[in-house]
Design an enzyme around this catalytic site. Structure first.
Site, PDB file in Angstrom:
ATOM      1  N   GLU A   1      -9.554 -76.488  83.517  1.00 33.87           N
ATOM      2  CA  GLU A   1     -10.248 -75.443  82.756  1.00 33.87           C
ATOM      3  C   GLU A   1     -10.866 -76.069  81.513  1.00 33.87           C
ATOM      4  O   GLU A   1     -10.641 -77.245  81.218  1.00 33.87           O
ATOM      5  CB  GLU A   1      -9.268 -74.339  82.346  1.00 33.87           C
ATOM      6  CG  GLU A   1      -8.179 -74.843  81.416  1.00 33.87           C
ATOM      7  CD  GLU A   1      -7.175 -73.781  80.965  1.00 33.87           C
ATOM      8  OE1 GLU A   1      -7.513 -72.590  80.976  1.00 33.87           O
ATOM      9  OE2 GLU A   1      -6.056 -74.174  80.596  1.00 33.87           O
TER      10      GLU A   1
ATOM     11  N   ARG B   1       0.682 -60.961  80.261  1.00 28.50           N
ATOM     12  CA  ARG B   1       0.534 -62.378  79.901  1.00 28.50           C
ATOM     13  C   ARG B   1       1.149 -62.650  78.523  1.00 28.50           C
ATOM     14  O   ARG B   1       1.749 -63.705  78.303  1.00 28.50           O
ATOM     15  CB  ARG B   1      -0.954 -62.764  79.934  1.00 28.50           C
ATOM     16  CG  ARG B   1      -1.179 -64.265  79.859  1.00 28.50           C
ATOM     17  CD  ARG B   1      -2.608 -64.650  80.141  1.00 28.50           C
ATOM     18  NE  ARG B   1      -3.532 -64.159  79.133  1.00 28.50           N
ATOM     19  CZ  ARG B   1      -4.851 -64.271  79.202  1.00 28.50           C
ATOM     20  NH1 ARG B   1      -5.412 -64.851  80.263  1.00 28.50           N
ATOM     21  NH2 ARG B   1      -5.624 -63.810  78.254  1.00 28.50           N
TER      22      ARG B   1
ATOM     23  N   LYS C   1      -0.582 -68.668  76.125  1.00 27.22           N
ATOM     24  CA  LYS C   1      -1.758 -68.555  75.248  1.00 27.22           C
ATOM     25  C   LYS C   1      -1.289 -68.734  73.809  1.00 27.22           C
ATOM     26  O   LYS C   1      -1.038 -67.773  73.083  1.00 27.22           O
ATOM     27  CB  LYS C   1      -2.429 -67.194  75.453  1.00 27.22           C
ATOM     28  CG  LYS C   1      -3.858 -67.135  74.940  1.00 27.22           C
ATOM     29  CD  LYS C   1      -4.601 -65.978  75.555  1.00 27.22           C
ATOM     30  CE  LYS C   1      -5.910 -65.690  74.848  1.00 27.22           C
ATOM     31  NZ  LYS C   1      -6.914 -66.738  75.046  1.00 27.22           N
TER      32      LYS C   1
HETATM   33  C1  LIG Z   1      -7.702 -71.890  77.687  1.00 25.66           C
HETATM   34  C2  LIG Z   1      -8.277 -70.650  78.248  1.00 25.66           C
HETATM   35  N1  LIG Z   1      -8.455 -70.573  79.583  1.00 25.66           N
HETATM   36  C3  LIG Z   1      -8.953 -69.463  80.151  1.00 25.66           C
HETATM   37  C4  LIG Z   1      -9.318 -68.363  79.388  1.00 25.66           C
HETATM   38  C5  LIG Z   1      -9.839 -67.140  80.047  1.00 25.66           C
HETATM   39  O1  LIG Z   1      -8.896 -66.107  79.971  1.00 25.66           O
HETATM   40  P1  LIG Z   1      -9.330 -64.603  79.986  1.00 25.66           P
HETATM   41  O2  LIG Z   1     -10.244 -64.423  81.131  1.00 25.66           O
HETATM   42  O3  LIG Z   1      -8.060 -63.845  80.153  1.00 25.66           O
HETATM   43  O4  LIG Z   1     -10.002 -64.316  78.686  1.00 25.66           O
HETATM   44  C6  LIG Z   1      -9.169 -68.411  78.004  1.00 25.66           C
HETATM   45  C7  LIG Z   1      -9.591 -67.271  77.199  1.00 25.66           C
HETATM   46  O5  LIG Z   1      -8.964 -66.765  76.386  1.00 25.66           O
HETATM   47  C8  LIG Z   1      -8.618 -69.573  77.422  1.00 25.66           C
HETATM   48  O6  LIG Z   1      -8.451 -69.644  76.087  1.00 25.66           O
END
Ligand SMILES: Cc1ncc(COP(=O)(O)O)c(C=O)c1O
Length: 362
Positions: free
Chosen positions: A240, A105, A206
């Site tokens: 989300e 990612r 991210k």
């Molecule tokens: C915007 C967002 N969505 C979803 C997630 C969940 O991602 P992960 O399960 O990889 O931590 C995160 C966590 O970092 C996030 O910042």
């Protein structure tokens, strides 16, 4: 919740300290009382791209970096990061959870932000080196060592608003953390917001800018509605929250938005869906509208949860939509959420078989 969090962080870091008397770091009383993500190990792994090649990675002090005030990242937000965890098992070994997925990612985020490419092996070596260096400081469950790889554009070039940075820096910070839900998980309150969290093509990256753009709506939701988080639902499409994915659990079915560019492809989301399939549940990755969500939430057995590295799987009890509050099922944490969370923790903590090869033992 904040006090309980502090207590557990304090407890698990105190345990860590006593387990690492011979280790390189000293965790002070003040640090023991700190909140999630604000205690750092004193050193980190770092490597730099000079425009042509990556230099070797090294363990360096984590209290500062040298950056020109005109650095690309400070003006044009050429930055992305990751969040993953290392766990201490009962036999004393340390295991990093789904490192490959987080590295993939991070590579995708870097590519979409036109940051310099790097080999996955470079970042995995940096993560392993950093965690090995502070292996003695990895807290015992429910605590863990939170790992924060970060990639930033370093070229001093304020004329490059529409041109990528030539140089960059990759570093891996470590932060020992306690249990996010010490003292029992309370069902969260979410405000359903009509706007998007970020620009639609940026959701799967991210990057810091996405968090900045979610900050004002999240603060307003807290102040006006005592909401814990905002659930972003542009045009009625349930996406989300600011830092977690959203899952709806209706009987034996788990429903969540199918992967597209508009939201972050959570590693925890993927893990929970895999475990749900293993448990014989039906997993539906598809669009979910606000109307359908509210209709299903009204059924007595329905549950909803947020998935993410920090919170693991957090129950959602209340949805606030256009001034009206809707309970999700009973409004309390539900049994399926607890079961899935436990199944994930058991693998992370080395208490259940790692059937999917998710752990990297160091
Ligand atoms: C915007 C967002 N969505 C979803 C997630 C969940 O991602 P992960 O399960 O990889 O931590 C995160 C966590 O970092 C996030 O910042």
């Amino acid at each position: 919740m904040r006090n309980a969090l502090r207590e557990t962080l304090c407890k698990s870091i105190t345990q860590t300290k006593s387990a690492s008397q011979s280790g390189p770091s000293v965790i002070s009383r003040k640090e023991q009382m700190a909140a999630f993500g604000s205690v750092f190990m004193p050193e980190m792994a770092m490597a730099q791209f000079d425009g042509n090649a990556w230099g070797p990675s090294a363990i360096v002090p984590a209290n500062s970096i040298s950056l020109h005030p005109g650095a690309h990242v400070l003006h044009y937000a050429s930055t992305c990061f990751e969040g993953l965890k290392a766990f201490r098992h009962e036999d004393g070994t340390i295991a990093i959870f789904r490192m490959d997925k987080n590295i993939a990612r991070m590579l995708q985020s870097s590519e979409l932000l036109s940051l310099p490419k790097f080999e996955p092996a470079l970042l995995s070596q940096m993560i392993v080196d950093a965690v090995r260096h502070f292996a003695a400081d990895v807290p015992t469950p429910p605590g863990s060592m939170y790992i924060r790889p970060t990639h930033i554009g370093t070229e001093p070039a304020i004329g490059k608003a529409a041109t990528p940075t030539l140089t960059s820096m990759l570093y891996v910070l470590l932060s020992p953390v306690g249990d996010y839900f010490a003292g029992g998980s309370r069902a969260l309150r979410l405000l359903l917001e009509d706007n998007a969290r970020c620009a639609p093509h940026m959701g799967m990256i991210k990057s810091g800018g996405n968090y900045a753009s979610a900050l004002q709506p999240t603060m307003q939701a807290k102040a006006k509605h005592q909401a814990d988080q905002v659930l972003f639902c542009p045009h009625g499409d349930v996406q989300e929250t600011g830092a977690a994915n959203f899952l709806l659990i209706d009987g034996n079915e788990i429903i969540t938005k199918a992967l597209d560019a508009s939201f972050l492809h959570g590693v925890t989301r993927d893990s929970i869906l895999t475990l749900a399939r293993d448990l014989g549940m039906t997993v539906s990755e598809r669009d979910l509208t606000v109307d359908e969500l509210l209709e299903r939430a009204a059924k007595p057995g329905t549950e909803a949860a947020l998935s993410g590295t920090a919170a693991v799987l957090a129950p959602v009890g209340t949805l606030i939509h256009r001034g009206t509050e809707f309970k999700v099922g009973s409004g309390e944490p539900g049994p399926t959420t607890a079961r899935l969370r436990q199944a994930l923790n058991d693998i992370q903590w080395g208490k259940a078989e790692d059937k999917h090869g998710w752990l990297t033992k160091i």
